[in-house]
Design a protein around this motif. Structure first.
Motif, PDB file in Angstrom:
ATOM      1  N   LYS A 162      -5.538  -8.194  -5.358  1.00  0.00           N
ATOM      2  CA  LYS A 162      -6.766  -7.940  -4.591  1.00  0.00           C
ATOM      3  C   LYS A 162      -6.723  -6.638  -3.793  1.00  0.00           C
ATOM      4  N   GLU A 187      -8.535   4.798  -9.608  1.00  0.00           N
ATOM      5  CA  GLU A 187      -8.594   3.368  -9.915  1.00  0.00           C
ATOM      6  C   GLU A 187      -7.836   3.055 -11.208  1.00  0.00           C
ATOM      7  N   THR A 240      -7.048  -2.938  -2.831  1.00  0.00           N
ATOM      8  CA  THR A 240      -7.949  -1.902  -3.354  1.00  0.00           C
ATOM      9  C   THR A 240      -7.429  -0.504  -3.072  1.00  0.00           C
ATOM     10  N   LEU A 241      -7.955   0.453  -3.795  1.00  0.00           N
ATOM     11  CA  LEU A 241      -7.586   1.854  -3.583  1.00  0.00           C
ATOM     12  C   LEU A 241      -7.984   2.304  -2.181  1.00  0.00           C
ATOM     13  N   THR A 242      -9.095   1.786  -1.683  1.00  0.00           N
ATOM     14  CA  THR A 242      -9.547   2.131  -0.323  1.00  0.00           C
ATOM     15  C   THR A 242      -8.559   1.642   0.719  1.00  0.00           C
ATOM     16  N   GLU A 243      -8.053   0.403   0.558  1.00  0.00           N
ATOM     17  CA  GLU A 243      -7.063  -0.131   1.501  1.00  0.00           C
ATOM     18  C   GLU A 243      -5.779   0.690   1.459  1.00  0.00           C
ATOM     19  N   LYS A 288      -0.410  -1.526 -10.963  1.00  0.00           N
ATOM     20  CA  LYS A 288      -0.436  -2.950 -10.607  1.00  0.00           C
ATOM     21  C   LYS A 288       0.119  -3.803 -11.740  1.00  0.00           C
ATOM     22  N   SER A 345       0.826  -1.213   0.000  1.00  0.00           N
ATOM     23  CA  SER A 345       0.000   0.000   0.000  1.00  0.00           C
ATOM     24  C   SER A 345       0.852   1.251   0.000  1.00  0.00           C
ATOM     25  N   ASP A 381      -4.649   0.532 -11.503  1.00  0.00           N
ATOM     26  CA  ASP A 381      -4.627  -0.642 -12.377  1.00  0.00           C
ATOM     27  C   ASP A 381      -3.361  -0.651 -13.234  1.00  0.00           C
TER      28      ASP A 381
END
Length: 427
Positions: free
Chosen positions: A400, A353, A402-405, A360, A280, A357
């Motif tokens: 897995k 997002e 996420t942007l929120t995490e 990633k 993160s 992507d």
């Protein structure tokens, strides 16, 4: 012995914990013609204050002793071990970090004799007053050589101001004065405490038969007696309040600026969550400052940064920090822009997002490319992070994430961080 198949990466890993406590990783690579071995102890430059094995009281040793010990293990009564590896057609080396010391070899032939030599020379110390004195002069010269490297001075200066009065503030190699204070007795006390099998791991990869190699390693270890292992009592990293805004004058053409963010937030205890945290923070920095971001392009076009600009998230069980650095004509302005972006990241168009992507995919591409390097894989398995979660699990966890995490982990870091600026100015 445990056998684990990682479908996502197509790798089979064998993990064996021997009776003496040594953890051994075997990664067979039938299509390769080279064998690589890495023997690691969880002992680095931070471990200067601890309770020596067999003693009751805590003791502080001179800075640089882990690196010094690494050098001295290569020297035996009959000569330098490097020549023995050379005679087997192998290359060898070693390195010391904040929390680890690793010894390695790489060879296309004589893989079994090389494994035996690696295990034996690391597990058979030979320290005398005479060879310690000889090494002191060599390492002191090595330390002096780094003083002329401005990029190294920038990073070292930033660390010393982020973590004053702690082992992190000191050079991994120590100083001429601390090296001069090391004795053969000090080396034996450190060796007996940290070079016990339970505190070590061995990683072997190459075109060998796993069962044959594991029997070979087991037989080697069964012949040896070790000091009764104890739980190692290490001191945590205790640093004074950071020192910010300092400068240093060196022979450089342009100012060099570094921004450090000392992490004060509590790290996750779960190994998977810990890996998520590391990923993160790395992605958080890339979202804002990687060459794929609009902010990077803006800073580059305005002349505030050039190709020397880089970001990193340094992570260990006992510390974590962010470092951003580069050459710039306007350190004050660059610091202002960087700090503003770090704190207001949620409104940055790069924090999206779509950008995540893209990053990633880039990260996974680099990851799968790195699997072609036996040395890179071995180094990952020697690190603190992958003691309890496998390096081969990274693609699954990353995909897995996420942007929120990422935002949640970054927010925890930002809320508690301590900011340090350090600049090298032209004389």
């Amino acid at each position: 012995m445990k056998k684990i198949f990682y479908e996502r990466v197509g790798e089979t890993l064998f993990v064996d914990v021997l009776e003496n406590g040594l953890t051994v990783y075997y990664l067979p690579k039938a299509d390769y013609n080279r064998t690589f071995g890495l023997f690691t102890t969880k002992f680095g430059s931070l471990d200067t204050t601890f309770t020596p094995v067999g003693k009751l009281e805590t003791k502080t040793f001179p800075e640089g002793i882990a690196h010094f010990l690494e050098h001295k293990l290569f020297e035996k009564k009959e000569g330098d071990v490097m020549y023995k590896f050379g005679a087997l057609g192998a290359q060898t080396n070693a390195f010391t970090s904040f929390s680890r010391t690793s010894y390695l070899f790489s060879t296309q032939e004589n893989s079994y004799p090389c494994v035996e030599l690696l295990l034996d020379f690391v597990q058979e110390p030979y320290f005398t007053a005479e060879n310690v004195t000889k090494e002191q002069g060599i390492i002191q010269q090595e330390i002096q050589m780094y003083q002329d490297e401005s990029d190294w001075r920038l990073f070292a200066g930033l660390l010393s101001r982020m973590y004053p009065n702690s082992p992190l503030a000191a050079d991994i190699a120590g100083t001429p004065a601390t090296i001069d204070a090391i004795t053969a007795e000090d080396l034996y006390e450190n060796y007996e405490t940290f070079y016990q099998p339970k505190n070590m791991n061995l990683f072997l990869t190459g075109p060998f038969d796993v069962e044959k190699m594991s029997n070979f390693v087991r037989e080697n270890q069964a012949k040896k007696d070790f000091v009764n292992s104890e739980v190692i009592k290490r001191e945590t990293v205790k640093a004074s309040e950071p020192i910010s805004g300092e400068t240093l004058a060196l022979e450089v053409a342009m100012p060099k600026f570094a921004l450090g963010l000392r992490g004060e937030d509590k790290l996750p205890e779960n190994p998977v969550e810990l890996l998520k945290y590391k990923l993160s923070m790395s992605l958080y920095l890339d979202l804002l400052f990687a060459p794929t971001s609009q902010l990077y392009e803006k800073l580059y076009q305005s002349g505030l940064i050039d190709d020397s600009f880089e970001t990193s998230f340094e992570f260990d069980e006992r510390f974590h920090f962010v470092a951003l650095s580069g050459d710039t004509e306007n350190p004050e302005k660059l610091s202002e822009v960087l700090q503003e972006a770090l704190k207001s990241y949620k409104i940055e168009s790069d924090f999206s997002e779509e950008h995540l992507d893209l990053l990633k995919r880039d990260t996974l591409g680099d990851y799968f490319s790195s699997l072609n390097s036996l040395e890179y894989i071995a180094n990952q398995f020697s690190s603190a992070l992958y003691d309890k979660v496998s390096f081969f699990e990274l693609p699954e966890i990353l995909s897995k994430l996420t942007l929120t995490e990422i935002s949640d982990n970054a927010e925890k870091f930002i809320q508690e961080m301590k900011v340090v600026e350090f600049t090298i100015l032209p004389k």
